[in-house]
Write a protein that holds these residues in place. Structure first.
Motif, PDB file in Angstrom:
ATOM      1  N   ALA A 195       0.836  -1.210   0.000  1.00  0.00           N
ATOM      2  CA  ALA A 195       0.000   0.000   0.000  1.00  0.00           C
ATOM      3  C   ALA A 195       0.876   1.270   0.000  1.00  0.00           C
ATOM      4  N   GLY A 196       1.959   1.253   0.775  1.00  0.00           N
ATOM      5  CA  GLY A 196       2.858   2.414   0.822  1.00  0.00           C
ATOM      6  C   GLY A 196       3.485   2.668  -0.538  1.00  0.00           C
ATOM      7  N   GLU A 197       3.792   1.565  -1.239  1.00  0.00           N
ATOM      8  CA  GLU A 197       4.363   1.672  -2.581  1.00  0.00           C
ATOM      9  C   GLU A 197       3.358   2.352  -3.519  1.00  0.00           C
ATOM     10  N   ALA A 198       2.066   2.011  -3.360  1.00  0.00           N
ATOM     11  CA  ALA A 198       1.023   2.622  -4.194  1.00  0.00           C
ATOM     12  C   ALA A 198       0.972   4.135  -3.937  1.00  0.00           C
ATOM     13  N   PHE A 199       1.084   4.527  -2.672  1.00  0.00           N
ATOM     14  CA  PHE A 199       1.125   5.963  -2.353  1.00  0.00           C
ATOM     15  C   PHE A 199       2.366   6.605  -2.988  1.00  0.00           C
ATOM     16  N   ASP A 200       3.515   5.922  -2.833  1.00  0.00           N
ATOM     17  CA  ASP A 200       4.775   6.502  -3.317  1.00  0.00           C
ATOM     18  C   ASP A 200       4.806   6.601  -4.847  1.00  0.00           C
ATOM     19  N   LYS A 201       4.271   5.567  -5.533  1.00  0.00           N
ATOM     20  CA  LYS A 201       4.284   5.579  -7.002  1.00  0.00           C
ATOM     21  C   LYS A 201       3.330   6.648  -7.539  1.00  0.00           C
ATOM     22  N   THR A 202       2.184   6.797  -6.857  1.00  0.00           N
ATOM     23  CA  THR A 202       1.238   7.846  -7.251  1.00  0.00           C
ATOM     24  C   THR A 202       1.907   9.212  -7.123  1.00  0.00           C
ATOM     25  N   ALA A 203       2.583   9.410  -5.989  1.00  0.00           N
ATOM     26  CA  ALA A 203       3.250  10.691  -5.737  1.00  0.00           C
ATOM     27  C   ALA A 203       4.280  10.977  -6.826  1.00  0.00           C
ATOM     28  N   LYS A 204       5.013   9.948  -7.211  1.00  0.00           N
ATOM     29  CA  LYS A 204       6.058  10.123  -8.232  1.00  0.00           C
ATOM     30  C   LYS A 204       5.427  10.557  -9.565  1.00  0.00           C
ATOM     31  N   LEU A 205       4.312   9.888  -9.936  1.00  0.00           N
ATOM     32  CA  LEU A 205       3.632  10.240 -11.189  1.00  0.00           C
ATOM     33  C   LEU A 205       3.098  11.670 -11.150  1.00  0.00           C
ATOM     34  N   LEU A 206       2.808  12.151  -9.945  1.00  0.00           N
ATOM     35  CA  LEU A 206       2.270  13.512  -9.806  1.00  0.00           C
ATOM     36  C   LEU A 206       3.360  14.545  -9.530  1.00  0.00           C
ATOM     37  N   GLY A 207       4.613  14.097  -9.545  1.00  0.00           N
ATOM     38  CA  GLY A 207       5.734  15.014  -9.331  1.00  0.00           C
ATOM     39  C   GLY A 207       5.879  15.466  -7.889  1.00  0.00           C
ATOM     40  N   LEU A 208       5.361  14.660  -6.943  1.00  0.00           N
ATOM     41  CA  LEU A 208       5.462  15.020  -5.515  1.00  0.00           C
ATOM     42  C   LEU A 208       6.715  14.391  -4.913  1.00  0.00           C
ATOM     43  N   PRO A 209       7.228  14.962  -3.805  1.00  0.00           N
ATOM     44  CA  PRO A 209       8.464  14.446  -3.198  1.00  0.00           C
ATOM     45  C   PRO A 209       8.314  13.041  -2.596  1.00  0.00           C
ATOM     46  N   TYR A 210       9.467  12.375  -2.378  1.00  0.00           N
ATOM     47  CA  TYR A 210       9.523  11.073  -1.727  1.00  0.00           C
ATOM     48  C   TYR A 210       9.762  11.260  -0.236  1.00  0.00           C
ATOM     49  N   PRO A 211       9.190  10.463   0.687  1.00  0.00           N
ATOM     50  CA  PRO A 211       8.156   9.462   0.437  1.00  0.00           C
ATOM     51  C   PRO A 211       6.793  10.121   0.236  1.00  0.00           C
ATOM     52  N   GLY A 212       6.014   9.547  -0.684  1.00  0.00           N
ATOM     53  CA  GLY A 212       4.824  10.226  -1.178  1.00  0.00           C
ATOM     54  C   GLY A 212       3.616  10.230  -0.263  1.00  0.00           C
ATOM     55  N   GLY A 213       3.505   9.206   0.614  1.00  0.00           N
ATOM     56  CA  GLY A 213       2.290   9.056   1.425  1.00  0.00           C
ATOM     57  C   GLY A 213       1.817  10.338   2.099  1.00  0.00           C
ATOM     58  N   PRO A 214       2.663  10.988   2.898  1.00  0.00           N
ATOM     59  CA  PRO A 214       2.209  12.195   3.600  1.00  0.00           C
ATOM     60  C   PRO A 214       1.793  13.318   2.644  1.00  0.00           C
ATOM     61  N   HIS A 215       2.438  13.421   1.470  1.00  0.00           N
ATOM     62  CA  HIS A 215       2.088  14.472   0.498  1.00  0.00           C
ATOM     63  C   HIS A 215       0.735  14.178  -0.146  1.00  0.00           C
ATOM     64  N   VAL A 216       0.517  12.894  -0.484  1.00  0.00           N
ATOM     65  CA  VAL A 216      -0.781  12.528  -1.073  1.00  0.00           C
ATOM     66  C   VAL A 216      -1.880  12.809  -0.049  1.00  0.00           C
ATOM     67  N   GLU A 217      -1.624  12.447   1.211  1.00  0.00           N
ATOM     68  CA  GLU A 217      -2.641  12.678   2.252  1.00  0.00           C
ATOM     69  C   GLU A 217      -2.957  14.173   2.388  1.00  0.00           C
ATOM     70  N   ARG A 218      -1.922  14.985   2.431  1.00  0.00           N
ATOM     71  CA  ARG A 218      -2.106  16.435   2.604  1.00  0.00           C
ATOM     72  C   ARG A 218      -2.941  17.016   1.457  1.00  0.00           C
ATOM     73  N   LEU A 219      -2.592  16.653   0.210  1.00  0.00           N
ATOM     74  CA  LEU A 219      -3.306  17.214  -0.947  1.00  0.00           C
ATOM     75  C   LEU A 219      -4.719  16.667  -1.059  1.00  0.00           C
ATOM     76  N   ALA A 220      -4.900  15.391  -0.658  1.00  0.00           N
ATOM     77  CA  ALA A 220      -6.222  14.744  -0.773  1.00  0.00           C
ATOM     78  C   ALA A 220      -7.284  15.483   0.055  1.00  0.00           C
ATOM     79  N   ARG A 221      -6.835  16.198   1.090  1.00  0.00           N
ATOM     80  CA  ARG A 221      -7.799  16.914   1.950  1.00  0.00           C
ATOM     81  C   ARG A 221      -8.603  17.941   1.158  1.00  0.00           C
ATOM     82  N   GLN A 222      -7.977  18.509   0.114  1.00  0.00           N
ATOM     83  CA  GLN A 222      -8.676  19.513  -0.715  1.00  0.00           C
ATOM     84  C   GLN A 222      -9.309  18.874  -1.955  1.00  0.00           C
ATOM     85  N   GLY A 223      -9.186  17.551  -2.081  1.00  0.00           N
ATOM     86  CA  GLY A 223      -9.632  16.885  -3.307  1.00  0.00           C
ATOM     87  C   GLY A 223     -11.117  16.559  -3.336  1.00  0.00           C
TER      88      GLY A 223
END
Ligand code: KG4
Ligand code: ZN
Length: 336
Positions: free
Chosen positions: A161-189
């Motif tokens: 699951a963490g890999e899925a977060f990290d790979k998504t982040a990479k495709l979106l140009g977000l920093p590593y590790p991606g999980g916390p960045h995806v979570e932060r942005l998802a709040r406004q999604g």
């Protein structure tokens, strides 16, 4: 009993002190995010070198802050695997040298057992329980009848699951590790804009699959204008997080029902995710299951969980010899 914990299985160098009378007294961590960030993932050789540079100064700091010498300790616990071999060897060699020089008992701890038992640091463990271990390398459901006994119920067929977060982040140009960045942005999604597939939803087994999610995210990114707007990225983060949280919850509650347990737990880095914690808490309340989320600091890699697990091994009379080996992969074994 004072047990020193050492964790160097991946990209965090951590040392901690667990005192059976006082709980976790120190949990020091030196992150390597700056070392690996520019590569978009962990570079194993750089991880080993960074552990080599950081581990002894961190240990020295812990002992000085606590006004202790190695001889004041009652044991040394170290992550023996799974993880990056070069990284693990730095922690193991240090733990062995310390145990040998100060004549202390040594105990090797399986990284996943550390993550699972970290739940005992927030509140007394209620067992038997089903634990969902979700990290960068693992997504597994484990039945824990009692401390030291572990039965794997199921897990991912491909990515974690963490890999899925990290790979998504990479495709979106977000920093590593991606999980916390995806979570932060998802709040406004917007949760309605990208409804991504829930793979294996109809499969009766306790299995997960996250590799297809990466393809779905890639296709969604390609459908966006270049460059995508902040809102586009936030909407996609929300879609991905919803899909991951949905399938994790579905299987966790399925496993709890099938094994008739009264308690469930989360463990590993992804357990720090707020949406996952809330969804599990809501489901647990509805199903009458005991659930206390682990403190976020004990979700991601840390040595406190290793010191605590090691303390439980030592109390049970288990210890390892100075020939203790490391392992890159291997299932969680029962010892009690
Ligand atoms: O347990 P951990 O620190 O290391 C491993 O043993 O793998 O887990 C790291 C993983 C990474 O994939 C990271 O992106 C993910 O945990 N992670 C998160 C969050 N914080 C860390 N994923 C989702 N939401 C978070 N808040
Ligand atoms: Zn971990």
């Amino acid at each position: 009993m004072k047990v020193l914990g050492i964790e160097t299985s991946c990209d965090d160098t951590s040392v901690a002190l667990y005192d059976s009378g006082r709980g976790v007294v120190e949990n020091l961590l030196s992150s390597q995010v700056d070392v690996h960030g520019q590569f978009g993932g962990v570079v194993p050789e750089l991880a080993s070198r960074a552990h080599l540079v950081n581990l002894l100064p961190l240990l020295d700091l812990l002992l000085r802050r606590q006004r202790l010498t190695p001889r004041d300790l009652d044991g040394v616990a170290v992550t023996s695997g799974p993880g990056l071999i070069g990284a693990l060897l730095v922690g193991l060699s240090t733990a062995k040298a310390l145990a040998s020089a100060a004549e202390l008992p040594l105990v090797g701890v399986h990284h996943l057992e550390g993550h699972i038992l970290a739940n005992g640091l927030s509140a007394p463990l209620v067992l038997p329980a089903v634990v969902l271990v979700v990290s960068g390398g693992h997504t597994e459901l484990v039945l824990v009848p009692r401390v030291g006994r572990y039965e794997r119920l199921g897990g991912t067929l491909d990515d974690a699951a963490g890999e899925a977060f990290d790979k998504t982040a990479k495709l979106l140009g977000l920093p590593y590790p991606g999980g916390p960045h995806v979570e932060r942005l998802a709040r406004q999604g917007d949760p309605m804009r990208f409804v991504l597939p829930r793979p294996l939803a109809q499969d009766p087994r306790l299995v997960f699959s996250f590799s297809g999610l990466k393809t779905a995210v890639k296709l969604a990114v390609e459908s966006l204008p270049v460059p995508p707007s902040e809102q586009d990225i936030a909407d996609l983060c929300r879609g991905v997080q919803d899909a991951i949280v949905d399938v994790l919850c579905q299987r966790l509650f399925q496993a709890a029902r099938a094994n008739d347990v009264a308690a469930i737990y989360l463990a590993g880095g992804v357990a720090a995710n707020g949406q996952l914690r809330e969804a599990v808490a809501t489901g647990a309340a509805r199903g009458g299951l005991h659930f206390v989320p682990p403190a976020p600091v004990y979700c991601t890699d840390n040595a406190a969980m290793i010191a605590y697990a090691g303390h439980l091994h030592l109390v049970a009379g288990r210890r390892d010899g100075l020939d203790l080996d490391s392992f890159a992969r291997g299932p969680l074994q029962s010892w009690a």
